[in-house]
Design a protein around this motif. Structure first.
Motif, PDB file in Angstrom:
ATOM      1  N   SER A   1       0.830  -1.209   0.000  1.00 36.35           N
ATOM      2  CA  SER A   1       0.000   0.000   0.000  1.00 36.35           C
ATOM      3  C   SER A   1       0.862   1.256   0.000  1.00 36.35           C
ATOM      4  O   SER A   1       0.512   2.258  -0.639  1.00 36.35           O
ATOM      5  N   TRP A   2       2.001   1.215   0.674  1.00 41.09           N
ATOM      6  CA  TRP A   2       2.895   2.374   0.672  1.00 41.09           C
ATOM      7  C   TRP A   2       3.507   2.604  -0.705  1.00 41.09           C
ATOM      8  O   TRP A   2       3.703   3.752  -1.121  1.00 41.09           O
ATOM      9  N   LEU A   3       3.818   1.530  -1.413  1.00 38.31           N
ATOM     10  CA  LEU A   3       4.356   1.686  -2.769  1.00 38.31           C
ATOM     11  C   LEU A   3       3.346   2.397  -3.669  1.00 38.31           C
ATOM     12  O   LEU A   3       3.710   3.275  -4.467  1.00 38.31           O
TER      13      LEU A   3
ATOM     14  N   ILE B   1       3.384   6.025  -2.737  1.00 35.83           N
ATOM     15  CA  ILE B   1       4.579   6.704  -3.239  1.00 35.83           C
ATOM     16  C   ILE B   1       4.430   7.042  -4.722  1.00 35.83           C
ATOM     17  O   ILE B   1       4.758   8.147  -5.169  1.00 35.83           O
ATOM     18  N   VAL B   2       3.919   6.092  -5.495  1.00 35.27           N
ATOM     19  CA  VAL B   2       3.730   6.331  -6.936  1.00 35.27           C
ATOM     20  C   VAL B   2       2.785   7.507  -7.152  1.00 35.27           C
ATOM     21  O   VAL B   2       3.050   8.405  -7.980  1.00 35.27           O
ATOM     22  N   LEU B   3       1.680   7.530  -6.419  1.00 32.76           N
ATOM     23  CA  LEU B   3       0.706   8.615  -6.585  1.00 32.76           C
ATOM     24  C   LEU B   3       1.249   9.940  -6.059  1.00 32.76           C
ATOM     25  O   LEU B   3       1.001  11.000  -6.645  1.00 32.76           O
ATOM     26  N   GLY B   4       2.000   9.870  -4.959  1.00 34.94           N
ATOM     27  CA  GLY B   4       2.501  11.099  -4.359  1.00 34.94           C
ATOM     28  C   GLY B   4       3.626  11.749  -5.134  1.00 34.94           C
ATOM     29  O   GLY B   4       3.769  12.980  -5.120  1.00 34.94           O
ATOM     30  N   LEU B   5       4.435  10.957  -5.819  1.00 36.13           N
ATOM     31  CA  LEU B   5       5.591  11.494  -6.553  1.00 36.13           C
ATOM     32  C   LEU B   5       5.311  11.728  -8.033  1.00 36.13           C
ATOM     33  O   LEU B   5       6.163  12.301  -8.727  1.00 36.13           O
ATOM     34  N   ALA B   6       4.158  11.284  -8.512  1.00 34.47           N
ATOM     35  CA  ALA B   6       3.845  11.485  -9.931  1.00 34.47           C
ATOM     36  C   ALA B   6       3.789  12.982 -10.244  1.00 34.47           C
ATOM     37  O   ALA B   6       3.104  13.742  -9.542  1.00 34.47           O
ATOM     38  N   PRO B   7       4.483  13.444 -11.272  1.00 33.55           N
ATOM     39  CA  PRO B   7       4.511  14.879 -11.584  1.00 33.55           C
ATOM     40  C   PRO B   7       3.220  15.385 -12.209  1.00 33.55           C
ATOM     41  O   PRO B   7       2.982  16.600 -12.255  1.00 33.55           O
ATOM     42  N   ASN B   8       2.386  14.465 -12.704  1.00 32.04           N
ATOM     43  CA  ASN B   8       1.132  14.837 -13.356  1.00 32.04           C
ATOM     44  C   ASN B   8      -0.002  13.964 -12.827  1.00 32.04           C
ATOM     45  O   ASN B   8       0.244  12.870 -12.290  1.00 32.04           O
TER      46      ASN B   8
ATOM     47  N   GLN C   1      -4.638  14.502  -5.911  1.00 36.27           N
ATOM     48  CA  GLN C   1      -3.907  13.239  -5.984  1.00 36.27           C
ATOM     49  C   GLN C   1      -2.928  13.094  -4.825  1.00 36.27           C
ATOM     50  O   GLN C   1      -2.772  12.000  -4.264  1.00 36.27           O
ATOM     51  N   HIS C   2      -2.267  14.171  -4.446  1.00 37.85           N
ATOM     52  CA  HIS C   2      -1.347  14.119  -3.309  1.00 37.85           C
ATOM     53  C   HIS C   2      -2.096  13.815  -2.011  1.00 37.85           C
ATOM     54  O   HIS C   2      -1.590  13.069  -1.152  1.00 37.85           O
ATOM     55  N   LEU C   3      -3.282  14.386  -1.854  1.00 36.28           N
ATOM     56  CA  LEU C   3      -4.091  14.078  -0.665  1.00 36.28           C
ATOM     57  C   LEU C   3      -4.487  12.602  -0.661  1.00 36.28           C
ATOM     58  O   LEU C   3      -4.486  11.953   0.393  1.00 36.28           O
ATOM     59  N   ALA C   4      -4.828  12.069  -1.832  1.00 34.78           N
ATOM     60  CA  ALA C   4      -5.181  10.652  -1.922  1.00 34.78           C
ATOM     61  C   ALA C   4      -3.994   9.779  -1.523  1.00 34.78           C
ATOM     62  O   ALA C   4      -4.150   8.778  -0.806  1.00 34.78           O
ATOM     63  N   ALA C   5      -2.794  10.160  -1.983  1.00 36.34           N
ATOM     64  CA  ALA C   5      -1.594   9.411  -1.596  1.00 36.34           C
ATOM     65  C   ALA C   5      -1.389   9.476  -0.088  1.00 36.34           C
ATOM     66  O   ALA C   5      -1.019   8.482   0.551  1.00 36.34           O
ATOM     67  N   GLY C   6      -1.638  10.647   0.487  1.00 37.70           N
ATOM     68  CA  GLY C   6      -1.517  10.787   1.943  1.00 37.70           C
ATOM     69  C   GLY C   6      -2.526   9.935   2.686  1.00 37.70           C
ATOM     70  O   GLY C   6      -2.221   9.392   3.760  1.00 37.70           O
TER      71      GLY C   6
END
Length: 283
Positions: free
Chosen positions: A205-207, A210-217, A239-244
């Motif tokens: 789940s963390w991976l 990370i993919v969603l949080g670091l994606a530039p777009n 998207q960053h909130l979703a990753a969080g």
């Protein structure tokens, strides 16, 4: 906050009816039991009803009403269905309480057919294999990753039937997975393996986070194409909130289960006492 009180955001439809019937069966089954420990029965009941409430919030509340407009809300919905509701329901030890209210003339023949009947033998063996630790782990984590592929995720937002299928698989594989991570009278995993089991799922789940949080777009076109979002969020901020959500709230159920598994692993005597307390006391 007016959106919280809009009637359209609190639909009363078939999921709520199904949950209400399930809760009633559990209540009646508890009253018909011969449990010797009222405190234990109350704890199990609290966990089970909390799980029912969590499912209701996930599918029949503003969470479901806003999941197509806010990615982070949709991620919260997934966390509730995969990582919060299943362990709570399983801690309630619903079997045989859910079956007890039915007359013996109905439940005994069904139980014999399902548990020992030759006709359902192949299906029973397949179910036993799927429910064993390794297949359950693969199905749970594979389902999580598969449905977050952009092509499938965007499809769920366009097609209600596919969305319902996604939720059913999240919830069903969640039950298969969590039954091996929670305390059990007949565990298939040792406490040490349970720690590894939960850690592997947590890392998966963390991976994803990370993919969603670091994606530039923005990863999902369905959210990127929205003209506006509640709160004025940009697609990338959403998207960053979703990753969080996946990184922190989604990790809490794992952390709790891992803490108790590690405690029993490091203190075998405590684990034995716990298993003795979990011995069935209902008839």
């Amino acid at each position: 906050m007016s959106w919280l009180f809009r009637g359209a955001n609190w639909p009363v439809d078939w999921p709520l009816y199904a949950l209400a019937v399930t809760a009633m069966l559990y209540l009646l089954g508890g009253r018909m039991s011969a449990a010797r420990s009222d405190a234990a029965r109350k704890r199990r009941g609290f966990a089970f009803y909390a799980g029912i409430v969590v499912v209701a919030l996930a599918v029949s509340s503003p969470i479901d009403a806003y999941e197509a407009r806010l990615f982070w809300v949709h991620m919260m919905q997934h966390i509730l269905l995969m990582m919060v509701a299943p362990p709570l329901l399983l801690l309630g030890r619903p079997w045989p309480r859910l079956l007890r209210p039915f007359p013996q003339g109905i439940r005994l023949p069904i139980a014999r057919s399902v548990l020992a009947g030759s006709v359902l033998g192949p299906a029973r063996r397949a179910a036993q294999f799927i429910a064993s630790p390794l297949p359950a782990f693969v199905l749970f984590n594979g389902t999580l990753l598969m449905w977050h592929l952009p092509v499938l995720y965007d499809l769920t937002l366009r097609n209600g039937s596919v969305h319902d299928l996604e939720h059913a698989l999240f919830f069903g594989t969640g039950l298969l997975f969590w039954v091996h991570l929670l305390p059990s009278t007949r565990p298939q995993l040792t406490d040490g393996w349970r720690v590894a089991y939960g850690t592997g799922a947590l890392i998966t789940s963390w991976l994803l986070a990370i993919v969603l949080g670091l994606a530039p777009n923005p990863v999902y076109s369905a959210y990127a194409s929205l003209d506006q979002r509640p709160g004025g969020l940009s697609a990338l901020s959403d998207q960053h909130l979703a990753a969080g959500m996946m990184w922190v709230p989604g990790a809490i159920p794992y952390a709790v289960a891992l803490f108790f598994a590690a405690f029993r692993w490091l203190d075998p005597a405590a684990g034995r006492r716990r298993r003795m307390n979990l011995q069935p006391r209902e008839t």
